[in-house]
Write an enzyme that holds these catalytic residues in place. Sequence first.
Site, PDB file in Angstrom:
ATOM      1  N   GLU A   1      33.407  41.494  38.664  1.00 51.50           N
ATOM      2  CA  GLU A   1      32.955  42.884  38.657  1.00 51.50           C
ATOM      3  C   GLU A   1      31.534  42.894  38.100  1.00 51.50           C
ATOM      4  OE1 GLU A   1      34.079  47.306  36.853  1.00 51.50           O
ATOM      5  OE2 GLU A   1      35.292  45.554  36.316  1.00 51.50           O
TER       6      GLU A   1
ATOM      7  N   ARG B   1      43.685  31.739  30.942  1.00 52.52           N
ATOM      8  CA  ARG B   1      42.301  32.119  30.653  1.00 52.52           C
ATOM      9  C   ARG B   1      41.676  31.117  29.686  1.00 52.52           C
ATOM     10  NH1 ARG B   1      39.258  36.734  30.663  1.00 52.52           N
ATOM     11  NH2 ARG B   1      40.952  37.906  31.602  1.00 52.52           N
TER      12      ARG B   1
ATOM     13  N   LYS C   1      33.371  41.033  27.476  1.00 54.03           N
ATOM     14  CA  LYS C   1      32.145  41.580  28.075  1.00 54.03           C
ATOM     15  C   LYS C   1      31.727  42.881  27.396  1.00 54.03           C
ATOM     16  CE  LYS C   1      33.043  41.426  32.568  1.00 54.03           C
ATOM     17  NZ  LYS C   1      32.809  41.588  34.017  1.00 54.03           N
TER      18      LYS C   1
END
Length: 576
Positions: free
Chosen positions: A35, A260, A270
């Site tokens: 994204e 992850r 982020k």
Amino acid sequence: MTERAEAASNFIKTIVSEDLKAGRTKEVVTRFPPEPNGYLHIGHARSIVLNFGIADEFGGRTNLRFDDTNPVKEDVEYVRSIQEDVKWLGYEWDGLFFASDYFEEMYDRAVLLIKKGLAYVDDSSADDIREMRGTLTEPGRESPYRNRSIEENLDLFARMRAGEFGNGEKVLRAKIDMKSPNINMRDPVIYRISHAHHHNTGDKWCIYPMYAYAHPLEDAIEGVTHSLCTLEFEDQRPFYDWVIRECEMPHVSRQYEFGRLNLTNAVMSKRKLKLLVDEKVVDGWDDPRMPTISGLRRRGFTPKSIRDFIEATGISRSSGAVDARMLDHYIREDLKLTAPRTMAVLEPLKVVITNYPEGEIEWLEAENNSENPDMGARRIPFSREIYIERDDFMETPPPKYHRLYPGNEVRLKHAYFIKCEEVVKDAEGNVTELRCTYDPETKSGSGFTGRKVKGTIHWVEATRAVPAEFRLYEPLIYDEEGEVDADAEADVAGSLEAEGERLAGAAGADKSFLRRINPNSLVSMHGFVEPDMQDVEASAKFQFFRHGYFNVDPKASTPGRPVFNRIVSLKSSFEV
């Protein structure tokens, strides 16, 4: 690739191999789908290496696709930075796509769901939707708008697209099962109203698909065979499959989850990384203290070191924090035979060699890398005045101190033995200069064996030394588990209420987070380097004797005044 990297597990590779052998897959197609709401960090590197690596190994294709379904958080700056990072890591995509390329088809598929009685327009507020959704142990309850007619839903959805309603007035929800044990299947929101300018589509749209609805459609449209994502999306997989099935997509993609990557002593959220940038705690997204790929690049990490690190961590079904020292190990391995070895003095103390002729300059030969003779040698000046490290001298040394002190003799790297004869101090008693003598018989490389000294120190000739800044780094935070990326929760839930919950708790969490910043994360020192470093190129890498590996900062350096970022120290207690 290192032996450790070759031995690391990768269960995804096994799945792909078996799919090809069984004929379930004809051609492997993967995608890296960020994204564009921030810069990529080291955690994203695992997905990049995995997706591109799998496709490369099995002769397939990889798309770079931007999941740009939320114009409020996204920016073309992030689009550019992501492309640069992927290329820098050494990968080329086969197709460059945007979720926004498919907005029209996504809308048509949503209309299809409405016509099938599988989607409805809901006027409930985000708080009401959250309350109706239930909990992990209690079922949800149906919205009062759930049984609107197909005709009414089609009309309202068309009017949503036409811009007749304000932000938050209505949403489109999938109609699945409010009593499902999987909370993600309890009529998730699939469209919301957002009157915001989009970086790719401008003002064409005022309704935008939610990530959880858009993502499977994007995979299906592009013919992705193996949709690889992190473990928090596992509970979302039934909805992923539902969307592809009920939207009647010609191609069926399969989702597979892996653990992850989290890094100790690193900020991996982020949202928090953006906060550091916005609050000017750091010098932008590419600050060398940041775990962003651009930050690691500016600090001096190489693409190979990052790829080898990712390969060595393996791909498994479990998540956990990887010791940041493991990443340091791989940059040392990459640079030890390729980085020139030179001398730099970070905290200079002047030394006058009283028995060396005044005004004379002698040129000495020094190898560029003792472990790699092919790198050749250089010439360095030597004269009556030199600089040494301040901590290479002690007036009253402890036992077993083998560097310089009154009456002691040491070897100057590549040069001569010198002996401290006199200590010069200022009015406050601070040592400002040393007076030493040298033995001309002890020149390095001359074959002298008359006696030995226990200490060797580095130095820089004073009259031709180049002033330089040295930036030494510590972690932004000290946390064995690191700061994990909690932002994924809103994406996983794919609903307005999840996004609201995330934002509601952000202020307090961020305030606490900023108080945990390490005040010593950056220490700047001013010293000298050898004269041939005056016009050194940006991003050139060196090993400075005893100090570590350094990179010429591509942003801060200026001609004649280089700035060096320490990438990593020379040694670590970490064992790979």
